[in-house]
Design an enzyme around this catalytic site. Sequence first.
Site, PDB file in Angstrom:
ATOM      1  N   ASP A  87       0.824  -1.216   0.000  1.00  0.00           N
ATOM      2  CA  ASP A  87       0.000   0.000   0.000  1.00  0.00           C
ATOM      3  C   ASP A  87       0.861   1.270   0.000  1.00  0.00           C
ATOM      4  OD1 ASP A  87       0.974  -0.304   2.557  1.00  0.00           O
ATOM      5  OD2 ASP A  87      -0.882   0.291   3.560  1.00  0.00           O
ATOM      6  N   ARG A  92      -8.243   6.453  -2.742  1.00  0.00           N
ATOM      7  CA  ARG A  92      -9.561   6.202  -2.141  1.00  0.00           C
ATOM      8  C   ARG A  92     -10.628   6.829  -3.023  1.00  0.00           C
ATOM      9  NH1 ARG A  92      -9.410   8.772   3.104  1.00  0.00           N
ATOM     10  NH2 ARG A  92      -8.024   7.022   3.589  1.00  0.00           N
ATOM     11  N   GLU A 154      -3.022   0.253  -4.068  1.00  0.00           N
ATOM     12  CA  GLU A 154      -4.191  -0.149  -3.300  1.00  0.00           C
ATOM     13  C   GLU A 154      -5.329   0.820  -3.602  1.00  0.00           C
ATOM     14  OE1 GLU A 154      -5.090  -1.449   1.238  1.00  0.00           O
ATOM     15  OE2 GLU A 154      -4.647   0.672   0.956  1.00  0.00           O
ATOM     16  N   ALA A 166     -14.778   6.094   9.005  1.00  0.00           N
ATOM     17  CA  ALA A 166     -13.373   5.683   9.017  1.00  0.00           C
ATOM     18  C   ALA A 166     -12.457   6.849   9.371  1.00  0.00           C
ATOM     19  CB  ALA A 166     -12.986   5.097   7.660  1.00  0.00           C
ATOM     20  N   HIS A 170     -10.179   6.926  12.775  1.00  0.00           N
ATOM     21  CA  HIS A 170      -8.728   7.088  12.701  1.00  0.00           C
ATOM     22  C   HIS A 170      -8.258   8.212  13.633  1.00  0.00           C
ATOM     23  CE1 HIS A 170      -4.737   6.885  10.922  1.00  0.00           C
ATOM     24  NE2 HIS A 170      -4.765   8.202  10.764  1.00  0.00           N
TER      25      HIS A 170
END
Length: 247
Positions: A87, A92, A154, A166, A170
């Site tokens: 990664d 994203r 990724e 998410a 985080h």
Amino acid sequence: MPDNTNPIEQMKAIQKKLIRFMMKYKFALQEVETKIEILQEEFQLLHDYNPIEHTKSRLKSPESIMKKLLRKGGAGSLADIKDNIKDIAGIRITCSFISDIYRISEMLQSQADLNILSVKDYIQNPKPNGYKSLHILAEVPVFMSDREEAVCVEIQIRTIAMDFWASLEHKIFYKCNEAVPERLLQDLKKAADTAYELDTTMEQLQQEMEEIKLAHQSDAREDYQLLIDNQQFKIPENLLKLISREG
């Protein structure tokens, strides 16, 4: 025989190798970003709907790479880093609805120049803390001046609600060295479930609105206009007949 190599030259050589190593991941990211931009424009022009809300890409810093390597037991070469850290380059894709995630995933997986290494569906199989997303590891061909190299990227695909959860998860738990109380972990899982309920509700509303639109669509023919890059073109009648004959 003693090594009489100039330390400055040694450092330059090391720096050049590292720059070349990081550059290929940067170029791989650019390749994937271009693919996504093409999909976005195609959807906008042909379907009057863009399933991709926004994208965000990142390269791991050399410091982050080494920290992850230490957790994995270390490495002896740049080739080891490539084999063990998948990664380094990541992108994203944030979508509007859950169905859009799988739609984009299928399109990316069908592209001949992407070698799909793995697909992990954390939507159907969420992580214990409630994390949901679709992860794709894909090798992208990168053409350098003297070689072609397959570079791993990724790709994470998730909805706005999944991304919101998410991001906050985080921030709350990043660099948390102490054990997290079980009560907080349970609350975190509940929050993820609530976000998923919102996703499913909005998906249902969207499907119902699409059905309403289809029911009210007009068959009027006066709207034969083509809009590309903000330029409007009239479609000639003979071109319409030609396309119609193709089925």
